[in-house]
Design a protein around this motif. Structure first.
Motif, PDB file in Angstrom:
ATOM      1  N   ALA A 247       0.818  -1.225   0.000  1.00  0.00           N
ATOM      2  CA  ALA A 247       0.000   0.000   0.000  1.00  0.00           C
ATOM      3  C   ALA A 247       0.848   1.270   0.000  1.00  0.00           C
ATOM      4  O   ALA A 247       0.536   2.239   0.693  1.00  0.00           O
ATOM      5  CB  ALA A 247      -0.941  -0.011   1.215  1.00  0.00           C
ATOM      6  N   THR A 248       1.898   1.275  -0.789  1.00  0.00           N
ATOM      7  CA  THR A 248       2.865   2.385  -0.974  1.00  0.00           C
ATOM      8  C   THR A 248       3.835   2.569   0.203  1.00  0.00           C
ATOM      9  O   THR A 248       4.677   3.481   0.191  1.00  0.00           O
ATOM     10  CB  THR A 248       2.210   3.773  -1.288  1.00  0.00           C
ATOM     11  N   SER A 249       3.738   1.727   1.236  1.00  0.00           N
ATOM     12  CA  SER A 249       4.636   1.898   2.388  1.00  0.00           C
ATOM     13  C   SER A 249       6.066   1.476   2.035  1.00  0.00           C
ATOM     14  O   SER A 249       6.304   0.799   1.039  1.00  0.00           O
ATOM     15  CB  SER A 249       4.128   1.069   3.573  1.00  0.00           C
ATOM     16  N   GLY A 250       6.988   1.904   2.896  1.00  0.00           N
ATOM     17  CA  GLY A 250       8.396   1.568   2.723  1.00  0.00           C
ATOM     18  C   GLY A 250       9.101   2.580   1.844  1.00  0.00           C
ATOM     19  O   GLY A 250       8.464   3.326   1.068  1.00  0.00           O
ATOM     20  N   ASN A 251      10.403   2.643   1.982  1.00  0.00           N
ATOM     21  CA  ASN A 251      11.237   3.462   1.099  1.00  0.00           C
ATOM     22  C   ASN A 251      12.659   2.899   1.121  1.00  0.00           C
ATOM     23  O   ASN A 251      13.046   2.212   2.061  1.00  0.00           O
ATOM     24  CB  ASN A 251      11.189   4.960   1.447  1.00  0.00           C
TER      25      ASN A 251
ATOM     26  N   HIS B 105       7.594  -2.175   6.288  1.00  0.00           N
ATOM     27  CA  HIS B 105       6.401  -2.079   7.135  1.00  0.00           C
ATOM     28  C   HIS B 105       5.794  -3.467   7.311  1.00  0.00           C
ATOM     29  O   HIS B 105       4.657  -3.690   6.900  1.00  0.00           O
ATOM     30  CB  HIS B 105       5.341  -1.208   6.466  1.00  0.00           C
TER      31      HIS B 105
ATOM     32  N   HIS C 108      13.705   0.495   4.351  1.00  0.00           N
ATOM     33  CA  HIS C 108      12.668   0.739   5.368  1.00  0.00           C
ATOM     34  C   HIS C 108      11.450  -0.082   4.985  1.00  0.00           C
ATOM     35  O   HIS C 108      10.922   0.062   3.882  1.00  0.00           O
ATOM     36  CB  HIS C 108      12.318   2.216   5.408  1.00  0.00           C
TER      37      HIS C 108
ATOM     38  N   SER D  29       8.083   9.758  -3.187  1.00  0.00           N
ATOM     39  CA  SER D  29       7.057   9.563  -2.165  1.00  0.00           C
ATOM     40  C   SER D  29       5.723   9.069  -2.730  1.00  0.00           C
ATOM     41  O   SER D  29       5.294   9.498  -3.810  1.00  0.00           O
ATOM     42  CB  SER D  29       6.810  10.893  -1.439  1.00  0.00           C
TER      43      SER D  29
ATOM     44  N   LEU E 142       4.544   6.159  -3.855  1.00  0.00           N
ATOM     45  CA  LEU E 142       4.408   5.255  -5.007  1.00  0.00           C
ATOM     46  C   LEU E 142       4.301   3.793  -4.567  1.00  0.00           C
ATOM     47  O   LEU E 142       4.760   3.420  -3.488  1.00  0.00           O
ATOM     48  CB  LEU E 142       5.609   5.424  -5.937  1.00  0.00           C
TER      49      LEU E 142
ATOM     50  N   LYS F 200       5.509   0.390  -4.204  1.00  0.00           N
ATOM     51  CA  LYS F 200       6.894  -0.079  -4.183  1.00  0.00           C
ATOM     52  C   LYS F 200       7.076  -1.401  -4.932  1.00  0.00           C
ATOM     53  O   LYS F 200       8.202  -1.888  -5.067  1.00  0.00           O
ATOM     54  CB  LYS F 200       7.396  -0.201  -2.734  1.00  0.00           C
TER      55      LYS F 200
ATOM     56  N   SER G  79      10.908  10.606  -0.933  1.00  0.00           N
ATOM     57  CA  SER G  79      10.222   9.966   0.193  1.00  0.00           C
ATOM     58  C   SER G  79      10.090  10.930   1.358  1.00  0.00           C
ATOM     59  O   SER G  79      11.035  11.649   1.703  1.00  0.00           O
ATOM     60  CB  SER G  79      11.049   8.748   0.648  1.00  0.00           C
ATOM     61  N   ALA G  80       8.929  10.888   2.007  1.00  0.00           N
ATOM     62  CA  ALA G  80       8.701  11.732   3.179  1.00  0.00           C
ATOM     63  C   ALA G  80       9.696  11.401   4.298  1.00  0.00           C
ATOM     64  O   ALA G  80       9.941  12.206   5.189  1.00  0.00           O
ATOM     65  CB  ALA G  80       7.274  11.527   3.673  1.00  0.00           C
ATOM     66  N   GLU G  81      10.282  10.202   4.217  1.00  0.00           N
ATOM     67  CA  GLU G  81      11.190   9.759   5.284  1.00  0.00           C
ATOM     68  C   GLU G  81      12.668   9.917   4.905  1.00  0.00           C
ATOM     69  O   GLU G  81      13.557   9.360   5.567  1.00  0.00           O
ATOM     70  CB  GLU G  81      10.832   8.322   5.674  1.00  0.00           C
TER      71      GLU G  81
ATOM     72  N   HIS H 297       5.028   1.326  13.245  1.00  0.00           N
ATOM     73  CA  HIS H 297       5.354   1.840  11.912  1.00  0.00           C
ATOM     74  C   HIS H 297       6.219   0.849  11.123  1.00  0.00           C
ATOM     75  O   HIS H 297       5.742   0.286  10.143  1.00  0.00           O
ATOM     76  CB  HIS H 297       6.044   3.205  12.101  1.00  0.00           C
TER      77      HIS H 297
END
Ligand SMILES: CSCCC(=O)C(=O)COP(=O)(O)O
Ligand SMILES: [Zn+2]
Length: 204
Positions: A29-33, A99, A97, A48, A50, A52, A76-78, A173
């Motif tokens: 669901a677009t999490s991780g970077n 999730h 990173h 940010s 997208l 993955k 990425s926001a992170e 998180h």
């Protein structure tokens, strides 16, 4: 905006790391970077928001070690968390990173303790420098924070570039881990995610 060519090998290795984590269910669901170091001053990071599991070379951009974009797009926001790792760990060239359910649940349940202990498992030997299961490592847990620069400053104050740390958790998180090359970062993600699942199963 300056011209910064994205080396093809850096892009390919980064895309493969992201797609490998997505395939394992750790970046849904677009999490991780994900990021790869280019040199002492720059790294490549995923854009940010997208998927993955479907990233293309144009979904990556170059930033400096303060996280400022050097090529077009929204990093990425992170990114400040990746930048903290590259600034403080000069030998590190890849950061992941994820999730996963295990990282999310355990980091929330054990936030008051401040860390998750991984002890006595053969899989610990997948972490660089560990050669026996008769060992114990701690993954620090930080409270989650939507103010990512503040969160990165907290990680910096508490961990700096501590060599004994293989990664850390953000409560409710996910996991941050890294490696001296992309293969090592991938191995660390897989090993730590496996170990977190073992700990989670052991608590049931
Ligand atoms: C839907 S996950 C929320 C944001 C997050 O935690 C994450 O890892 C992805 O953020 P990004 O800006 O890198 O897409
Ligand atoms: Zn995240």
């Amino acid at each position: 905006m300056q011209e910064h060519r994205l080396p093809e090998t850096a892009a390919a290795t980064l895309l493969s790391l992201a797609s490998r984590c997505h395939a394992r269910g750790w970046a849904q669901a677009t999490s991780g970077n994900f990021s790869v170091r280019l040199d002492a001053h720059r790294f490549v990071v995923t854009k940010s928001g997208l998927d993955k599991g479907a990233l293309r070379a144009e979904d990556l951009l170059v930033v400096d070690l303060d996280g400022n974009p050097l090529t077009e797009g929204r990093p990425s926001a992170e990114t400040p968390l990746h930048a903290q790792i590259y600034r403080r760990r000069p030998g590190i060239t890849a950061v992941a990173h994820t999730h996963s359910v295990a990282a999310t649940v355990l980091s929330r349940a054990l936030l008051a303790e401040g860390y998750v202990v991984l002890s006595g498992f053969e899989m610990l030997k997948a972490l660089v420098g560990i050669s026996t299961h008769e060992t114990s490592i701690r993954l620090p847990i930080f409270p989650n924070d939507q103010d990512v620069p503040r969160l990165a400053a907290q990680v910096d104050a508490e961990l700096g570039g501590d060599d004994c740390v293989y990664g850390y958790l953000l409560a409710g998180h996910g996991l941050y881990t890294w490696g001296e090359n992309v293969n090592e970062a991938a191995r660390h993600v897989e090993a730590i995610e496996f170990l977190l699942e073992c700990v989670l199963h052991g608590r049931r």
